[in-house]
Design a protein around this motif. Structure first.
Motif, PDB file in Angstrom:
ATOM      1  N   VAL A  16       0.852  -1.204   0.000  1.00  0.00           N
ATOM      2  CA  VAL A  16       0.000   0.000   0.000  1.00  0.00           C
ATOM      3  C   VAL A  16       0.883   1.247   0.000  1.00  0.00           C
ATOM      4  CG1 VAL A  16      -1.642   1.378   1.358  1.00  0.00           C
ATOM      5  CG2 VAL A  16      -2.000  -1.081   1.068  1.00  0.00           C
ATOM      6  N   CYS A  17       1.935   1.219   0.793  1.00  0.00           N
ATOM      7  CA  CYS A  17       2.851   2.367   0.880  1.00  0.00           C
ATOM      8  C   CYS A  17       3.562   2.608  -0.454  1.00  0.00           C
ATOM      9  CB  CYS A  17       3.869   2.107   1.989  1.00  0.00           C
ATOM     10  SG  CYS A  17       4.645   3.615   2.580  1.00  0.00           S
ATOM     11  N   ILE A  18       3.984   1.512  -1.106  1.00  0.00           N
ATOM     12  CA  ILE A  18       4.677   1.633  -2.396  1.00  0.00           C
ATOM     13  C   ILE A  18       3.737   2.222  -3.448  1.00  0.00           C
ATOM     14  CG2 ILE A  18       5.667   0.308  -4.325  1.00  0.00           C
ATOM     15  CD1 ILE A  18       6.820  -1.622  -2.189  1.00  0.00           C
ATOM     16  N   ASP A  19       2.497   1.649  -3.548  1.00  0.00           N
ATOM     17  CA  ASP A  19       1.532   2.149  -4.526  1.00  0.00           C
ATOM     18  C   ASP A  19       1.186   3.613  -4.263  1.00  0.00           C
ATOM     19  OD1 ASP A  19       1.377  -0.159  -5.985  1.00  0.00           O
ATOM     20  OD2 ASP A  19      -0.417  -0.931  -4.982  1.00  0.00           O
ATOM     21  N   THR A  20       1.000   3.975  -2.986  1.00  0.00           N
ATOM     22  CA  THR A  20       0.643   5.356  -2.629  1.00  0.00           C
ATOM     23  C   THR A  20       1.775   6.314  -2.998  1.00  0.00           C
ATOM     24  OG1 THR A  20      -0.703   4.529  -0.792  1.00  0.00           O
ATOM     25  CG2 THR A  20      -0.151   6.880  -0.783  1.00  0.00           C
ATOM     26  N   ALA A  21       3.026   5.910  -2.759  1.00  0.00           N
ATOM     27  CA  ALA A  21       4.178   6.760  -3.101  1.00  0.00           C
ATOM     28  C   ALA A  21       4.175   7.076  -4.598  1.00  0.00           C
ATOM     29  CB  ALA A  21       5.480   6.047  -2.710  1.00  0.00           C
ATOM     30  N   HIS A  22       3.984   6.041  -5.423  1.00  0.00           N
ATOM     31  CA  HIS A  22       3.968   6.248  -6.875  1.00  0.00           C
ATOM     32  C   HIS A  22       2.775   7.101  -7.310  1.00  0.00           C
ATOM     33  CE1 HIS A  22       7.342   3.852  -8.333  1.00  0.00           C
ATOM     34  NE2 HIS A  22       7.062   2.942  -7.396  1.00  0.00           N
ATOM     35  N   LEU A  23       1.612   6.811  -6.719  1.00  0.00           N
ATOM     36  CA  LEU A  23       0.412   7.559  -7.105  1.00  0.00           C
ATOM     37  C   LEU A  23       0.535   9.035  -6.743  1.00  0.00           C
ATOM     38  CD1 LEU A  23      -2.415   5.027  -6.123  1.00  0.00           C
ATOM     39  CD2 LEU A  23      -1.850   5.805  -8.426  1.00  0.00           C
ATOM     40  N   LEU A  24       1.008   9.310  -5.517  1.00  0.00           N
ATOM     41  CA  LEU A  24       1.154  10.708  -5.099  1.00  0.00           C
ATOM     42  C   LEU A  24       2.212  11.442  -5.921  1.00  0.00           C
ATOM     43  CD1 LEU A  24       0.896  10.439  -1.194  1.00  0.00           C
ATOM     44  CD2 LEU A  24      -0.831  11.303  -2.788  1.00  0.00           C
ATOM     45  N   PHE A  25       3.311  10.735  -6.222  1.00  0.00           N
ATOM     46  CA  PHE A  25       4.367  11.348  -7.026  1.00  0.00           C
ATOM     47  C   PHE A  25       3.847  11.707  -8.429  1.00  0.00           C
ATOM     48  CE2 PHE A  25       7.855  10.684 -10.143  1.00  0.00           C
ATOM     49  CZ  PHE A  25       8.674  11.737  -9.760  1.00  0.00           C
ATOM     50  N   ASN A  26       3.124  10.768  -9.051  1.00  0.00           N
ATOM     51  CA  ASN A  26       2.609  11.022 -10.401  1.00  0.00           C
ATOM     52  C   ASN A  26       1.491  12.063 -10.404  1.00  0.00           C
ATOM     53  OD1 ASN A  26       4.132   9.407 -12.287  1.00  0.00           O
ATOM     54  ND2 ASN A  26       3.305   7.604 -11.270  1.00  0.00           N
ATOM     55  N   CYS A  27       0.695  12.099  -9.343  1.00  0.00           N
ATOM     56  CA  CYS A  27      -0.324  13.158  -9.232  1.00  0.00           C
ATOM     57  C   CYS A  27       0.351  14.528  -9.161  1.00  0.00           C
ATOM     58  CB  CYS A  27      -1.193  12.945  -7.988  1.00  0.00           C
ATOM     59  SG  CYS A  27      -2.419  11.637  -8.194  1.00  0.00           S
ATOM     60  N   ALA A  28       1.450  14.600  -8.411  1.00  0.00           N
ATOM     61  CA  ALA A  28       2.198  15.861  -8.313  1.00  0.00           C
ATOM     62  C   ALA A  28       2.795  16.237  -9.668  1.00  0.00           C
ATOM     63  CB  ALA A  28       3.296  15.745  -7.252  1.00  0.00           C
TER      64      ALA A  28
END
Length: 620
Positions: A582-594
């Motif tokens: 969950v942490c890995i997916d969230t990191a990628h999602l937040l980074f790409n949203c930014a």
């Protein structure tokens, strides 16, 4: 023996438009043909003084108009440079010199607007087919013995044959359509010349036959007398005193000179006497020329020496960022045989260019006093004006004053002066953000940091901004700084985060760093965001990217620091979540949203979509 030729496809398209569509203002055909005749006279006027082969030529420049009502013909003749057989083909049969492609791609479907474009694209000759079923062009090039006749009915082909012609120059005879036979009349021709060609700097003569009756009754006889009358003033308007001229004189000259049916926005007329002696007349158009953003744009300024035309193809007469300006420079001090190479290094011309640039910028300052008028001007020419910041260091401060920007607080364009007047006392710099899209800039999480402080950020979405703004440095002793850089953000003075809070986020920071690896430079914590994350760059990277662009190179993508908002619900919940995936997916999602908020695009859309789908699936 005549040779048949086929028009290029684009010219056939153009002729079809001329004949069937662009007829809302047919009379402009005469303006265009007279203007072409004037150009031919200009060229020979120069060559007769500078070309050894033509120096002995007896040359009395003039344009002759004649008509025959019974035959429905109208003839326009000049004794200018003339054309050879090859030039007739190149100028009247192919696309090489006509600008036809550009013209066709600029058509809007509005007949009135489209017909007004004819002269601006150099396709004026073809407007003859709006009124004529057949056109015959007889031409003899100056200094040559052979003459040639070009003939076409505008239906796909033209013929060229050898003919006889006593003197150099070009004669165009139009065989008028029945519905346009009114153009073969003294009254109509005089009206059109007065309207469009009054200030052509060569005499335009109208040849006609006048009937008189003598005697009475059975003895009454009709006597026909051939007459010739000059129907224009033939004065170089730029050499005249401003006191002799009315606004209408300037407007009508501009329309003829610039091939523009609309009036100019403003004009600047200058006559200088002293160490240097010259006259200039510059016009600011209402609408940007079609080739404003093209490398091969055509200069709108003509250079004369003592009223002798020298060139209209020198892009050094004014700075490139003023390429929308139309006008005339006439010097009394330059030699008549001046070459293009000499022009580029000539001190006299450099001084005229410098003084003219200042005059034009001063006139733009005058427009800026009227907000509504300046909004119209800036919409057309604001982008190119910015280019002056890069090349014209002498006028950099003037140009800065003329620029207008959208900001985080205002949709309307504001000046740097207005921005500075509104700055809070504790604000140290003028802040700006550069991007490809204003909507994306407005959505940037970094803006939240400045909004909290009450600071305004200038938003710059023009392509030229990334090239010129980083080099500006300061305005009125106040530095201009990139709002997204780490160095600039330090000026905001964020509140300290306690060691205890930092420690509680150590796990998330490590997981994010492991997940994102080389995609980021570092991860830090923030309290001044409302979004979950933001990406922060380095000021020197932006400046280096600008420097490399100036050298014609692209700088490779630079890693940015990722800021995490410790107060955002996503980060708070993630802190307590023990699921590594969950942490890995969230990191990628937040980074790409930014990344999306920063630039509107991401590199691996498929990976982003898969992670997003997985996350949605888990929540359902």
């Amino acid at each position: 023996m005549s040779k048949k030729h086929t028009f290029q496809t684009e010219i056939n398209q153009l002729l079809d438009l001329m004949i069937h569509s662009l007829y809302s203002n047919k009379e402009i055909f005469l303006r265009e043909l007279i203007s072409n005749a004037s150009d031919a006279l200009d060229k020979l006027n120069y060559l007769a003084l500078s070309d050894e082969k033509l120096k002995g030529l007896k040359f009395d420049p003039r344009i002759e108009l004649s008509f025959d009502e019974s035959k429905k013909t109208l003839t326009i003749e000049d004794n200018g440079i003339g054309m050879s057989e090859e030039e007739l083909i190149a100028n009247l049969g192919t696309i090489a010199k006509s600008g036809t492609k550009s013209f066709l791609s600029s058509l809007s479907g509005d007949k009135k607007k489209d017909s007004a474009l004819i002269g601006q694209f150099g396709v004026g000759f073809y407007s003859a087919f709006m009124v004529a079923d057949k056109v015959i062009v007889t031409s003899k090039k100056a200094g040559e013995n052979k003459a040639f006749a070009w003939m076409s009915d505008g239906k796909g082909e033209y013929e060229i044959s050898v003919c006889t012609k006593d003197s150099q120059g070009t004669q165009i005879t139009l065989y008028l359509k029945d519905e346009d036979k009114s153009f073969a009349s003294k009254w109509e021709i005089e009206n059109i010349v007065k309207k469009y060609s009054e200030h052509i700097p060569f005499p335009i003569y109208l040849n006609y036959t006048e009937s008189k009756f003598e005697g009475e009754g059975d003895d009454k006889k009709e006597i026909k007398e051939d007459k010739k009358e000059q129907i224009n003033t033939a004065k170089a308007i730029w050499k005249m005193s401003k006191n002799e001229l009315k606004d209408e004189d300037y407007k009508e000259f501009y329309k003829s000179f610039a091939h523009d049916n609309s009036e100019p926005m403003r004009w600047v007329h200058t006559k200088v006497e002293g160490t240097l002696e010259y006259s200039t007349l510059f016009f600011i158009p209402q609408v940007a020329p079609f080739d404003l953003y093209r490398v091969d744009y055509k200069s709108g300024v003509k250079l004369y020496v003592k009223r002798v035309f020298i060139t209209d193809d020198d892009k050094e007469l004014l700075p490139q960022y003023l390429r929308f300006v139309k006008g005339v420079i006439d010097s009394e001090d330059l030699p008549l045989n001046v070459s293009r190479e000499i022009l580029q290094q000539n001190k006299i011309l450099a001084n005229i260019k410098s003084a003219s640039t200042k005059k034009i910028l001063s006139e733009i300052e005058n427009i800026a006093k009227d907000k509504e008028a300046y909004d119209k001007f800036y919409k057309q020419f604001g982008k190119v004006l910015k280019e002056g910041l890069y090349g014209d260091f002498e006028n950099k401060d003037k140009i800065l004053e003329l620029l207008r920007f959208t900001s985080s607080k205002s949709e309307e364009g504001i000046s740097l002066k207005e921005y500075k007047e509104k700055m809070p006392k504790d604000q140290k710099s003028i802040y700006y953000m550069i991007g490809d899209n204003l909507d994306i800039l407005k959505a940037s999480p970094i803006l939240e940091k400045y909004t909290q402080k009450g600071y305004e950020v200038l938003l710059m979405g023009d392509e030229v901004d990334s090239f010129v703004i980083p080099s500006v440095g300061e305005y009125d002793k106040t530095p201009l700084k990139d709002a997204t850089s780490n160095e600039t953000l330090k000026e905001l003075g964020e509140e300290e985060i306690s060691e205890e809070v930092k420690k509680s986020f150590e796990g998330i920071i490590k997981s994010f760093k492991d997940a994102l690896g080389d995609e980021i430079k570092d991860i830090t914590l923030s309290t001044s965001l409302s979004s979950p994350v933001a990406l922060i760059g380095e000021e020197q990277n932006a400046m280096m990217a600008n420097l490399m662009r100036q050298m014609g190179q692209e700088m490779p993508p630079q890693k940015k620091t990722m800021e995490l908002n410790i107060n955002h619900p996503i980060l708070k919940k993630l802190k307590d979540n023990k699921d590594k995936n969950v942490c890995i997916d969230t990191a990628h999602l937040l980074f790409n949203c930014a990344k999306l908020l920063e630039s509107g695009s991401i590199e691996n859309a498929k990976d982003f979509t898969n992670r997003l789908n997985n996350t949605i699936l888990k929540t359902l």
